[in-house]
Design a protein around this motif. Sequence first.
Motif, PDB file in Angstrom:
ATOM      1  N   LYS A   1     -63.506 -34.127 -17.402  1.00 22.36           N
ATOM      2  CA  LYS A   1     -63.911 -33.963 -18.793  1.00 22.36           C
ATOM      3  C   LYS A   1     -64.463 -32.561 -19.023  1.00 22.36           C
ATOM      4  N   ALA A   2     -64.264 -32.031 -20.232  1.00 23.35           N
ATOM      5  CA  ALA A   2     -64.880 -30.758 -20.598  1.00 23.35           C
ATOM      6  C   ALA A   2     -66.395 -30.910 -20.484  1.00 23.35           C
ATOM      7  N   SER A   3     -67.056 -29.874 -19.994  1.00 24.46           N
ATOM      8  CA  SER A   3     -68.498 -29.962 -19.766  1.00 24.46           C
ATOM      9  C   SER A   3     -69.183 -28.655 -20.133  1.00 24.46           C
ATOM     10  N   THR A   4     -70.458 -28.760 -20.478  1.00 21.36           N
ATOM     11  CA  THR A   4     -71.322 -27.609 -20.699  1.00 21.36           C
ATOM     12  C   THR A   4     -72.206 -27.462 -19.465  1.00 21.36           C
ATOM     13  N   TYR A   5     -72.355 -26.225 -19.005  1.00 22.00           N
ATOM     14  CA  TYR A   5     -73.152 -25.948 -17.805  1.00 22.00           C
ATOM     15  C   TYR A   5     -74.346 -25.066 -18.149  1.00 22.00           C
ATOM     16  N   GLY A   6     -75.508 -25.458 -17.681  1.00 23.24           N
ATOM     17  CA  GLY A   6     -76.699 -24.639 -17.713  1.00 23.24           C
ATOM     18  C   GLY A   6     -77.105 -24.356 -16.280  1.00 23.24           C
ATOM     19  N   VAL A   7     -77.216 -23.085 -15.920  1.00 27.51           N
ATOM     20  CA  VAL A   7     -77.495 -22.697 -14.536  1.00 27.51           C
ATOM     21  C   VAL A   7     -78.745 -21.816 -14.504  1.00 27.51           C
ATOM     22  N   THR A   8     -79.693 -22.155 -13.632  1.00 29.21           N
ATOM     23  CA  THR A   8     -80.895 -21.344 -13.435  1.00 29.21           C
ATOM     24  C   THR A   8     -80.791 -20.647 -12.081  1.00 29.21           C
TER      25      THR A   8
ATOM     26  N   THR B   1     -81.069 -22.444  -8.539  1.00 31.91           N
ATOM     27  CA  THR B   1     -82.130 -23.437  -8.367  1.00 31.91           C
ATOM     28  C   THR B   1     -81.881 -24.715  -9.154  1.00 31.91           C
ATOM     29  N   LYS B   2     -81.030 -24.637 -10.189  1.00 28.07           N
ATOM     30  CA  LYS B   2     -80.761 -25.834 -10.971  1.00 28.07           C
ATOM     31  C   LYS B   2     -79.424 -25.687 -11.680  1.00 28.07           C
ATOM     32  N   VAL B   3     -78.660 -26.766 -11.689  1.00 30.34           N
ATOM     33  CA  VAL B   3     -77.399 -26.815 -12.434  1.00 30.34           C
ATOM     34  C   VAL B   3     -77.391 -28.098 -13.246  1.00 30.34           C
ATOM     35  N   ASN B   4     -77.247 -27.948 -14.558  1.00 30.70           N
ATOM     36  CA  ASN B   4     -77.086 -29.106 -15.441  1.00 30.70           C
ATOM     37  C   ASN B   4     -75.661 -29.092 -15.952  1.00 30.70           C
ATOM     38  N   ARG B   5     -74.985 -30.209 -15.823  1.00 29.12           N
ATOM     39  CA  ARG B   5     -73.620 -30.353 -16.321  1.00 29.12           C
ATOM     40  C   ARG B   5     -73.621 -31.512 -17.298  1.00 29.12           C
ATOM     41  N   ILE B   6     -73.227 -31.237 -18.531  1.00 28.59           N
ATOM     42  CA  ILE B   6     -73.208 -32.278 -19.563  1.00 28.59           C
ATOM     43  C   ILE B   6     -71.781 -32.434 -20.048  1.00 28.59           C
ATOM     44  N   ALA B   7     -71.205 -33.605 -19.834  1.00 33.57           N
ATOM     45  CA  ALA B   7     -69.831 -33.874 -20.270  1.00 33.57           C
ATOM     46  C   ALA B   7     -69.790 -34.047 -21.785  1.00 33.57           C
TER      47      ALA B   7
ATOM     48  N   ALA C   1     -77.953 -18.919 -17.178  1.00 32.11           N
ATOM     49  CA  ALA C   1     -76.659 -18.734 -17.822  1.00 32.11           C
ATOM     50  C   ALA C   1     -76.262 -20.055 -18.453  1.00 32.11           C
ATOM     51  N   LEU C   2     -75.555 -19.972 -19.566  1.00 32.50           N
ATOM     52  CA  LEU C   2     -75.074 -21.151 -20.269  1.00 32.50           C
ATOM     53  C   LEU C   2     -73.599 -20.950 -20.558  1.00 32.50           C
ATOM     54  N   SER C   3     -72.771 -21.907 -20.152  1.00 39.22           N
ATOM     55  CA  SER C   3     -71.343 -21.867 -20.449  1.00 39.22           C
ATOM     56  C   SER C   3     -70.980 -23.138 -21.189  1.00 39.22           C
ATOM     57  N   LEU C   4     -70.515 -22.968 -22.414  1.00 37.63           N
ATOM     58  CA  LEU C   4     -70.194 -24.100 -23.270  1.00 37.63           C
ATOM     59  C   LEU C   4     -68.731 -24.497 -23.125  1.00 37.63           C
ATOM     60  N   THR C   5     -68.460 -25.773 -23.166  1.00 37.29           N
ATOM     61  CA  THR C   5     -67.120 -26.354 -23.197  1.00 37.29           C
ATOM     62  C   THR C   5     -66.197 -25.764 -22.138  1.00 37.29           C
ATOM     63  N   VAL C   6     -66.550 -25.955 -20.888  1.00 35.21           N
ATOM     64  CA  VAL C   6     -65.689 -25.573 -19.772  1.00 35.21           C
ATOM     65  C   VAL C   6     -64.716 -26.727 -19.578  1.00 35.21           C
ATOM     66  N   ALA C   7     -63.441 -26.488 -19.814  1.00 28.54           N
ATOM     67  CA  ALA C   7     -62.433 -27.545 -19.745  1.00 28.54           C
ATOM     68  C   ALA C   7     -62.300 -28.089 -18.327  1.00 28.54           C
ATOM     69  N   ALA C   8     -61.818 -29.308 -18.220  1.00 27.45           N
ATOM     70  CA  ALA C   8     -61.569 -29.920 -16.908  1.00 27.45           C
ATOM     71  C   ALA C   8     -60.625 -29.015 -16.117  1.00 27.45           C
TER      72      ALA C   8
END
Length: 106
Positions: free
Chosen positions: A46-53, A99-105, A69-76
Amino acid sequence: MVVIAVGTSTSPSHPPSVDVKITSCAVDSATRLPTARLEIHNHTSKASTYGVTVEFDEPNGTRLSEGAALSLTVAAGQTVKTTAGGSDQVTQKVTCKVTKVNRIAG
């Protein structure tokens, strides 16, 4: 350069931290701000948004700065390149650590 990746996950079989790789870690000679270049590869279906610290440390482990860094709508299956910059000027070499990665589908 030492690179360490740590992440958060809601799916133990495929944690978000495995989607992020630091490709370079340096201090800009003009601004003295640390920068980490990142490569994010969405391994999910699924396409996901990534927040990386990212943390910028002295070689002995003392934290000097932090960035995100923030990357919006990274396609599958898509790979994107982005940069996380530190907010504090430094005068020595640094190591970079995710130190942290958030991935939101979605």
